[in-house]
Structure formats: structure tokens, C-alpha cells
Design a protein around this motif. Sequence first.
Motif, PDB file in Angstrom:
ATOM      1  N   UNK A  93      34.736  44.671  39.838  1.00  0.00           N
ATOM      2  CA  UNK A  93      33.853  43.960  38.914  1.00  0.00           C
ATOM      3  C   UNK A  93      34.634  43.789  37.606  1.00  0.00           C
ATOM      4  N   UNK A  94      35.030  42.555  37.307  1.00  0.00           N
ATOM      5  CA  UNK A  94      35.922  42.288  36.179  1.00  0.00           C
ATOM      6  C   UNK A  94      35.303  42.706  34.833  1.00  0.00           C
ATOM      7  N   UNK A  95      34.000  42.538  34.693  1.00  0.00           N
ATOM      8  CA  UNK A  95      33.377  42.874  33.405  1.00  0.00           C
ATOM      9  C   UNK A  95      33.490  44.365  33.101  1.00  0.00           C
ATOM     10  N   UNK A  96      33.504  45.199  34.137  1.00  0.00           N
ATOM     11  CA  UNK A  96      33.651  46.630  33.931  1.00  0.00           C
ATOM     12  C   UNK A  96      35.095  47.013  33.636  1.00  0.00           C
ATOM     13  N   UNK A  97      36.038  46.249  34.227  1.00  0.00           N
ATOM     14  CA  UNK A  97      37.450  46.533  33.945  1.00  0.00           C
ATOM     15  C   UNK A  97      37.771  46.290  32.485  1.00  0.00           C
ATOM     16  N   UNK A  98      37.139  45.293  31.889  1.00  0.00           N
ATOM     17  CA  UNK A  98      37.411  44.985  30.487  1.00  0.00           C
ATOM     18  C   UNK A  98      36.981  46.121  29.566  1.00  0.00           C
ATOM     19  N   UNK A  99      36.015  46.934  30.029  1.00  0.00           N
ATOM     20  CA  UNK A  99      35.501  48.001  29.168  1.00  0.00           C
ATOM     21  C   UNK A  99      36.502  49.150  29.058  1.00  0.00           C
ATOM     22  N   UNK A 100      37.269  49.385  30.136  1.00  0.00           N
ATOM     23  CA  UNK A 100      38.165  50.550  30.163  1.00  0.00           C
ATOM     24  C   UNK A 100      39.608  50.143  29.853  1.00  0.00           C
ATOM     25  N   UNK A 101      39.808  49.073  29.113  1.00  0.00           N
ATOM     26  CA  UNK A 101      41.164  48.688  28.690  1.00  0.00           C
ATOM     27  C   UNK A 101      41.672  49.697  27.674  1.00  0.00           C
ATOM     28  N   UNK A 102      42.970  49.781  27.479  1.00  0.00           N
ATOM     29  CA  UNK A 102      43.529  50.707  26.486  1.00  0.00           C
ATOM     30  C   UNK A 102      42.860  50.531  25.127  1.00  0.00           C
ATOM     31  N   UNK A 103      42.484  51.643  24.535  1.00  0.00           N
ATOM     32  CA  UNK A 103      41.750  51.605  23.275  1.00  0.00           C
ATOM     33  C   UNK A 103      40.250  51.574  23.467  1.00  0.00           C
ATOM     34  N   UNK A 104      39.792  51.357  24.711  1.00  0.00           N
ATOM     35  CA  UNK A 104      38.364  51.356  24.990  1.00  0.00           C
ATOM     36  C   UNK A 104      37.928  52.678  25.603  1.00  0.00           C
ATOM     37  N   UNK A 105      36.816  52.640  26.327  1.00  0.00           N
ATOM     38  CA  UNK A 105      36.300  53.851  26.967  1.00  0.00           C
ATOM     39  C   UNK A 105      37.143  54.193  28.179  1.00  0.00           C
ATOM     40  N   UNK A 106      37.246  55.501  28.452  1.00  0.00           N
ATOM     41  CA  UNK A 106      38.079  55.951  29.577  1.00  0.00           C
ATOM     42  C   UNK A 106      37.331  55.888  30.894  1.00  0.00           C
ATOM     43  N   UNK A 107      35.978  55.962  30.868  1.00  0.00           N
ATOM     44  CA  UNK A 107      35.211  55.975  32.122  1.00  0.00           C
ATOM     45  C   UNK A 107      33.832  55.360  31.882  1.00  0.00           C
ATOM     46  N   UNK A 108      33.382  54.568  32.861  1.00  0.00           N
ATOM     47  CA  UNK A 108      32.057  53.942  32.810  1.00  0.00           C
ATOM     48  C   UNK A 108      31.393  54.123  34.163  1.00  0.00           C
ATOM     49  N   UNK A 109      30.158  54.635  34.163  1.00  0.00           N
ATOM     50  CA  UNK A 109      29.366  54.783  35.392  1.00  0.00           C
ATOM     51  C   UNK A 109      28.104  53.938  35.234  1.00  0.00           C
ATOM     52  N   UNK A 110      27.820  53.117  36.198  1.00  0.00           N
ATOM     53  CA  UNK A 110      26.682  52.216  36.105  1.00  0.00           C
ATOM     54  C   UNK A 110      26.229  51.824  37.498  1.00  0.00           C
ATOM     55  N   UNK A 111      25.173  50.995  37.559  1.00  0.00           N
ATOM     56  CA  UNK A 111      24.709  50.431  38.821  1.00  0.00           C
ATOM     57  C   UNK A 111      24.749  48.922  38.693  1.00  0.00           C
ATOM     58  N   UNK A 112      25.187  48.257  39.778  1.00  0.00           N
ATOM     59  CA  UNK A 112      25.303  46.803  39.760  1.00  0.00           C
ATOM     60  C   UNK A 112      24.611  46.229  40.988  1.00  0.00           C
ATOM     61  N   UNK A 113      24.140  44.991  40.838  1.00  0.00           N
ATOM     62  CA  UNK A 113      23.541  44.260  41.951  1.00  0.00           C
ATOM     63  C   UNK A 113      24.551  43.225  42.454  1.00  0.00           C
ATOM     64  N   UNK A 114      24.766  43.251  43.747  1.00  0.00           N
ATOM     65  CA  UNK A 114      25.618  42.245  44.392  1.00  0.00           C
ATOM     66  C   UNK A 114      24.787  41.625  45.503  1.00  0.00           C
ATOM     67  N   UNK A 115      24.378  40.395  45.287  1.00  0.00           N
ATOM     68  CA  UNK A 115      23.462  39.779  46.236  1.00  0.00           C
ATOM     69  C   UNK A 115      22.133  40.519  46.215  1.00  0.00           C
ATOM     70  N   UNK A 116      21.677  40.925  47.382  1.00  0.00           N
ATOM     71  CA  UNK A 116      20.416  41.665  47.486  1.00  0.00           C
ATOM     72  C   UNK A 116      20.639  43.172  47.534  1.00  0.00           C
ATOM     73  N   UNK A 117      21.885  43.605  47.411  1.00  0.00           N
ATOM     74  CA  UNK A 117      22.200  45.033  47.505  1.00  0.00           C
ATOM     75  C   UNK A 117      22.511  45.594  46.120  1.00  0.00           C
ATOM     76  N   UNK A 118      22.343  46.917  46.027  1.00  0.00           N
ATOM     77  CA  UNK A 118      22.607  47.614  44.774  1.00  0.00           C
ATOM     78  C   UNK A 118      23.627  48.718  45.034  1.00  0.00           C
ATOM     79  N   UNK A 119      24.533  48.913  44.037  1.00  0.00           N
ATOM     80  CA  UNK A 119      25.631  49.858  44.221  1.00  0.00           C
ATOM     81  C   UNK A 119      25.798  50.713  42.966  1.00  0.00           C
TER      82      UNK A 119
END
Length: 426
Positions: A93-119
Motif C-alpha cells: 500500500x503506497x500511502x503507508x510506505x510514504x509514512x515510514x520514509x526516513x525522517x518519518x515514523x518507524x512503524x505504522x499498524x492499521x487496517x485497510x479495505x481492499x475490495x470487500x475484504x479487510x486486512x
Amino acid sequence: MSSSTVEAQILRTATRRLALLTAASITVVVLVVGAVAALIVWREQQSEARTALRTAVLDLDDLTRSPATIGVWVREADGTVRRSPEAPAWLPIRSQLDIVTPGGRARVETEVNVGSDRFHLLTLRDGGRVVQAETGTAPQERERSRLLSGLVVAELIGLALSLLLGGLLARRAVAPLATAMARQRRFVADASHELRTPLTLLSTRAQLLERRLRLPADVRSGNGGASPSTSSSRHVPSDGPHAESVALVEDTRRLAGVVDDLLLSASLPEQPDRRQPVDLVLLARAATSGAAAHAAENGVTVRGPDQAAEPIVVPGAAGPLRRVMDALIDNAISHSRPGGHVTVVAAPGPPATLQVIDDGTGIDPAVATRLFDRFAHGSHGARGAGRRHFGLGLALVREVVVAHGGEIEAGATPGGGATFIVTFPA
């Protein structure tokens, strides 16, 4: 009204209410327990998912050993990208990769919807390496669905059992009340019956005394100096012992009438065939006429139904119902100021109603909710200041009304004062 007693109706209503309250209490407890259990399970599932993702990214050298339920995507510092065998095509998920770029946060935990499924999604940066891991929530959702289905079934079963248990407990709880009400009814009937004999003797003796005092003194002394015709024509003083004896006779008759009315009221619920047609309009006119002198002494005007009013007939006993009207009118007068008005209105309905309306001091808020309870009374205004009040009048009025299958309620009169409304069955 059916042949069942008013007491039985009250007890059935109390039993139903107790059963419903018990069932509602148990149902709420089961709901709260189920909600807490579902919350604990959900939080535990969230914790397990996060732990599984964190464990999966600890060994990134060999992605083939990643759990089958977890997909891992890795971008090394040199730009090389690797995937685990179970990694889906949409990872990363590209939007999450942008969050952990150098100088940003080291770790992000979340839930995402892809189609009708949730992860569940974990994205982290370790030096120059960026890792993203996912696991689906479908197994957890299925588990929660089974849990909720079980809770619904348990709730329905608990509701049925609580209604049954509530009914049993309510009947046991109301049983002493039924016994007490039966004893009270028997006491009123027995006491009224036992009082009739001494009252009859008292009335007889009072009448004999009144007749003796009515005779001339020479006849009472037994010297026979006057003929019967002469004796009967002698003047009888309007005061003194003879007047007191006449009042005594009237008082004993009135007291005997009260006892008879108590006995009749106590037997009405058990013996509805003892009811007779009673015209509320005639009773209201008689009651207002009887209270006119008392009202005039207090500067209050009492008005009853018009002479043109049509008869309003209800089944019951005229004596007790007359006492109901007398008590309500007296109560209205005692709470009225000089220049006040008390109006008695009878309406055919259905159901037939009788209203006693005054523009006096109104209902004391301190006793508004328990106005018809025994020994409940508030301030009585100027008219009631010189009288001692025990708070029994309205309680006895309600008992007579209930014995007739009716209802009584009180409210404020628009503009000030109080209105008492008695409703009778058709």
C-alpha cells in the motif's frame, strides 16, 4: 366489570409488572455480559493479529518460511524487492510506505479495505529496509459472527427463562400481598357486620329515650294526671334534653348508615349483583345542596349539574358514592379561599365521569405523587387551618371508587386550583 374482584385485577397487574421487571433485569445483565465478552474477544483478536505480524517480520532472510496466513513485502536498501509466497498482488500500500520514509515514523499498524475484504497491515522501516506485512480479518470476523450468533441464542433462551422465572418469583412475592388484601377485606366486612348489632341496640335505646323525653313530665312520672289527647297536644321544647335526644337518634342512624355502606362497599367486588343503578346527576345535586351551608360559612360558592342535565346512570351503591362526592366537595371547600368557587360536573362519556373543580390553593407538590395514599396530606390553606387532618379522606375515596370498578385522578385546574376526576365503567 367482570366477576373477578378488583383486588385480583390489581394483583394480576402487579404480578405482570414484577415478571416483566425481572425478565428485563436478567435480559439486560445477559446483554451486558455478552457485550463485554464480545469486546474482550475483539480486543484479543486485534492483539493476536498484531503479534502475528510482528513475529512474521522478524525473519526476513527467508520469506518462504512466512506463515500461510501472512503476506510479506520487502524493499531492501539497494532497491531490491522481495515477496513471500502468500503476498497478494495489491501489496504494498503506497500511502503507508510514504509514512515510514526516513525522517518519518518507524512503524505504522492499521487496517485497510481492499475490495470487500479487510486486512491488518503493518508497515515498518529498519535502516534502509522497508517492510510491509498483511493478514486478513476474515477468520476473526467468522469467529466473532459465531460468537454473536451464540449470544443471540443465549439471549433468547435467557429471555424465555427469565420470563418464566420472573412469573414464578412475582407470584411468590405477591402472595403475601394477596393474603393481606384478603384479610383487610374480611376485616372491613367482619368489623362492619359486628358493629351492626351494638349500633342497632344503641339506636333503639336512643329512640326510646327520645320518645320518653317527648312525653309531658306528669306522664313520665306516672301520675296519669293528663289524658293521652292532652299529652299529645302539649308543647315540646325545641331545645334541652329532648332536642339532644333527637340529635342522638339522628347520629346513630347516620353511624349505622356508614357501617352499612362500609359493608356494602366491601362486598361489591365479590357480589357485583348487589349493584343498583345510581344516577350521578341526582347524587351530585344532593351533595352540592347539602354542602351549600358549609360552603356559605366559608364564603365559597358551590355549583352542581344544571336541572336540565340528563341522568347519568352507573352500577353501584348510592350511599358510598354519595360519600365520595361529599368527601371531594368538602376537600375542595377546605382548599378554597373566600370568594372561591367549587363546581361539580357530571359527563355521560363513555366512560361516565364526575369532576370536582375548585379555584383554590391547588395541590401541594410535596404530596402530589402520593395524594391518595393513607396519611398523606399537605398544607390545607385558610379553610383547613382549624381542622385536624389525618390524610385518610382521599384514600378512602379511592377505595370506594376502585370497589365500583372506577378510577380517580387529580390534576391542576387551569388558572389555579385542583380538579378531581372520577371515572366509572359504562
